[in-house]
Design an enzyme around this catalytic site. Sequence first.
Site, PDB file in Angstrom:
ATOM      1  N   ARG A 290       0.816  -1.215   0.000  1.00  0.00           N
ATOM      2  CA  ARG A 290       0.000   0.000   0.000  1.00  0.00           C
ATOM      3  C   ARG A 290       0.846   1.259   0.000  1.00  0.00           C
ATOM      4  NH1 ARG A 290      -4.879  -2.431   2.432  1.00  0.00           N
ATOM      5  NH2 ARG A 290      -6.479  -0.873   2.612  1.00  0.00           N
TER       6      ARG A 290
ATOM      7  N   ARG B 153     -21.840  -3.537   3.004  1.00  0.00           N
ATOM      8  CA  ARG B 153     -21.096  -4.800   3.124  1.00  0.00           C
ATOM      9  C   ARG B 153     -21.347  -5.492   4.464  1.00  0.00           C
ATOM     10  NH1 ARG B 153     -14.795  -4.702   2.214  1.00  0.00           N
ATOM     11  NH2 ARG B 153     -14.925  -2.975   3.681  1.00  0.00           N
TER      12      ARG B 153
ATOM     13  N   ARG C  57     -17.826  -4.412   9.579  1.00  0.00           N
ATOM     14  CA  ARG C  57     -16.550  -3.856  10.035  1.00  0.00           C
ATOM     15  C   ARG C  57     -16.733  -2.481  10.652  1.00  0.00           C
ATOM     16  NH1 ARG C  57     -12.553  -4.881   4.994  1.00  0.00           N
ATOM     17  NH2 ARG C  57     -11.865  -2.803   5.643  1.00  0.00           N
TER      18      ARG C  57
ATOM     19  N   ARG D 265      -9.831   6.544   4.402  1.00  0.00           N
ATOM     20  CA  ARG D 265      -9.221   5.421   3.674  1.00  0.00           C
ATOM     21  C   ARG D 265      -8.967   5.795   2.211  1.00  0.00           C
ATOM     22  NH1 ARG D 265     -13.695   1.228   5.278  1.00  0.00           N
ATOM     23  NH2 ARG D 265     -12.683  -0.279   3.922  1.00  0.00           N
TER      24      ARG D 265
HETATM   25  P1  AP5 Z   1     -14.841  -6.134  -1.133  1.00  0.00           P
HETATM   26  O1  AP5 Z   1     -14.468  -7.241  -2.043  1.00  0.00           O
HETATM   27  O2  AP5 Z   1     -14.987  -6.436   0.324  1.00  0.00           O
HETATM   28  O3  AP5 Z   1     -13.877  -4.883  -1.368  1.00  0.00           O
HETATM   29  P2  AP5 Z   1     -12.344  -4.672  -1.015  1.00  0.00           P
HETATM   30  O4  AP5 Z   1     -11.681  -4.040  -2.191  1.00  0.00           O
HETATM   31  O5  AP5 Z   1     -11.731  -5.937  -0.494  1.00  0.00           O
HETATM   32  O6  AP5 Z   1     -12.485  -3.585   0.119  1.00  0.00           O
HETATM   33  P3  AP5 Z   1     -11.856  -3.420   1.558  1.00  0.00           P
HETATM   34  O7  AP5 Z   1     -12.686  -2.397   2.268  1.00  0.00           O
HETATM   35  O8  AP5 Z   1     -11.669  -4.745   2.248  1.00  0.00           O
HETATM   36  O9  AP5 Z   1     -10.471  -2.825   1.201  1.00  0.00           O
HETATM   37  P4  AP5 Z   1      -9.582  -2.020   2.099  1.00  0.00           P
HETATM   38  O10 AP5 Z   1      -8.366  -1.989   1.265  1.00  0.00           O
HETATM   39  O11 AP5 Z   1     -10.091  -0.697   2.529  1.00  0.00           O
HETATM   40  O12 AP5 Z   1      -9.539  -2.874   3.478  1.00  0.00           O
HETATM   41  P5  AP5 Z   1      -8.439  -3.798   4.130  1.00  0.00           P
HETATM   42  O13 AP5 Z   1      -9.144  -4.855   4.863  1.00  0.00           O
HETATM   43  O14 AP5 Z   1      -7.380  -4.176   3.147  1.00  0.00           O
HETATM   44  O15 AP5 Z   1     -16.216  -5.504  -1.689  1.00  0.00           O
HETATM   45  C1  AP5 Z   1     -16.875  -4.447  -1.012  1.00  0.00           C
HETATM   46  C2  AP5 Z   1     -18.406  -4.646  -1.114  1.00  0.00           C
HETATM   47  O16 AP5 Z   1     -18.787  -4.525  -2.484  1.00  0.00           O
HETATM   48  C3  AP5 Z   1     -18.877  -6.057  -0.663  1.00  0.00           C
HETATM   49  O17 AP5 Z   1     -20.092  -5.907   0.009  1.00  0.00           O
HETATM   50  C4  AP5 Z   1     -19.033  -6.851  -1.975  1.00  0.00           C
HETATM   51  O18 AP5 Z   1     -20.064  -7.834  -1.882  1.00  0.00           O
HETATM   52  C5  AP5 Z   1     -19.424  -5.750  -2.962  1.00  0.00           C
HETATM   53  N1  AP5 Z   1     -18.887  -5.993  -4.303  1.00  0.00           N
HETATM   54  C6  AP5 Z   1     -17.630  -6.435  -4.614  1.00  0.00           C
HETATM   55  N2  AP5 Z   1     -17.460  -6.503  -5.952  1.00  0.00           N
HETATM   56  C7  AP5 Z   1     -18.644  -6.085  -6.492  1.00  0.00           C
HETATM   57  C8  AP5 Z   1     -19.087  -5.919  -7.843  1.00  0.00           C
HETATM   58  N3  AP5 Z   1     -18.280  -6.183  -8.901  1.00  0.00           N
HETATM   59  N4  AP5 Z   1     -20.352  -5.466  -8.047  1.00  0.00           N
HETATM   60  C9  AP5 Z   1     -21.160  -5.171  -6.985  1.00  0.00           C
HETATM   61  N5  AP5 Z   1     -20.807  -5.322  -5.685  1.00  0.00           N
HETATM   62  C10 AP5 Z   1     -19.536  -5.755  -5.446  1.00  0.00           C
HETATM   63  O19 AP5 Z   1      -7.737  -2.790   5.155  1.00  0.00           O
HETATM   64  C11 AP5 Z   1      -8.408  -2.319   6.299  1.00  0.00           C
HETATM   65  C12 AP5 Z   1      -7.457  -1.458   7.124  1.00  0.00           C
HETATM   66  O20 AP5 Z   1      -6.327  -2.246   7.559  1.00  0.00           O
HETATM   67  C13 AP5 Z   1      -6.815  -0.270   6.382  1.00  0.00           C
HETATM   68  O21 AP5 Z   1      -7.656   0.866   6.369  1.00  0.00           O
HETATM   69  C14 AP5 Z   1      -5.540  -0.067   7.222  1.00  0.00           C
HETATM   70  O22 AP5 Z   1      -5.823   0.577   8.437  1.00  0.00           O
HETATM   71  C15 AP5 Z   1      -5.122  -1.491   7.534  1.00  0.00           C
HETATM   72  N6  AP5 Z   1      -4.223  -2.072   6.492  1.00  0.00           N
HETATM   73  C16 AP5 Z   1      -4.497  -3.176   5.729  1.00  0.00           C
HETATM   74  N7  AP5 Z   1      -3.461  -3.433   4.913  1.00  0.00           N
HETATM   75  C17 AP5 Z   1      -2.525  -2.476   5.142  1.00  0.00           C
HETATM   76  C18 AP5 Z   1      -1.257  -2.201   4.582  1.00  0.00           C
HETATM   77  N8  AP5 Z   1      -0.742  -2.977   3.607  1.00  0.00           N
HETATM   78  N9  AP5 Z   1      -0.580  -1.132   5.046  1.00  0.00           N
HETATM   79  C19 AP5 Z   1      -1.064  -0.364   6.053  1.00  0.00           C
HETATM   80  N10 AP5 Z   1      -2.283  -0.554   6.610  1.00  0.00           N
HETATM   81  C20 AP5 Z   1      -3.010  -1.614   6.168  1.00  0.00           C
END
Ligand code: AP5
Length: 216
Positions: free
Chosen positions: A88, A127, A162, A173
């Site tokens: 990221r 979600r 969440r 975000r």
């Molecule tokens: P979904 O597939 O859940 O989307 P996503 O891209 O995985 O979204 P996230 O919110 O999980 O991503 P994020 O990057 O913010 O969170 P993360 O957990 O990595 O889909 C979303 C919704 O849309 C669902 O309801 C699904 O059903 C629907 N949907 C999907 N595709 C669709 C389609 N084509 N059509 C219609 N509906 C659809 O990170 C969380 C936190 O962790 C960060 O904010 C940060 O604090 C920390 N963190 C994680 N990784 C790092 C890192 N590498 N570095 C620093 N901090 C980090």
Amino acid sequence: MNIILLGPPGAGKGTQSHKLVAERGMVQLSTGDMLRAARTSGTAMGKQVAAVMDAGELVTDEVVIGLIAEQLDTNPADTSFIFDGFPRTLVQADALGALLVSKGLKLDHVIEMRIDDDALVSRITGRFTCSKCGAVYHEATKRPAKDDVCDSCGKVHGFTRRKDDNEESLRTRLLAYYRDTSPLIGYYYAKGLLARVDGLGEIDAVAAEMGEILAR
Ligand code: AP5
């Protein structure tokens, strides 16, 4: 084959990762899931990152690079990895490159999931997730066949939401995405690894586009 899914919160990275795991036997390495697991199990690191995550800010590079290094050490050498939500930052991208080289592995594709910011609010606020198997659902676009029963594992009354899935946290975000993560698009383009899919399409249409990229 090792790939990165790159895209803003709600782009569909987790949804497509779950399909690739089920259909191709790949292993999903989601730093978000790992951090949430650390919170749930109450580790010192989990407590340390909780407030940062709820606010929508990025956890330190050191913590997430450590989590990924551990996974690369423990999975068999012939595993196909999906990096979901990692890297990221440019520091994380350099660290991943070095880790892969040290293991004799390489990156095959970086897939940018493009989507309008306007669509993200409803994706995120609608979600819900199965607390047992992590299957991802949506109030409007992906409901389980039976209310309160997970299609994937059959858990009853196990859906959770969440803490960071609210509009205020989403704004932070998104800012973090454009400030820290979007430079990776140019970084991987320059390395000849970048491909793009239309993240606004239906879930199966996005999966089909990804399949074409993976077949190259
Ligand atoms: P979904 O597939 O859940 O989307 P996503 O891209 O995985 O979204 P996230 O919110 O999980 O991503 P994020 O990057 O913010 O969170 P993360 O957990 O990595 O889909 C979303 C919704 O849309 C669902 O309801 C699904 O059903 C629907 N949907 C999907 N595709 C669709 C389609 N084509 N059509 C219609 N509906 C659809 O990170 C969380 C936190 O962790 C960060 O904010 C940060 O604090 C920390 N963190 C994680 N990784 C790092 C890192 N590498 N570095 C620093 N901090 C980090």
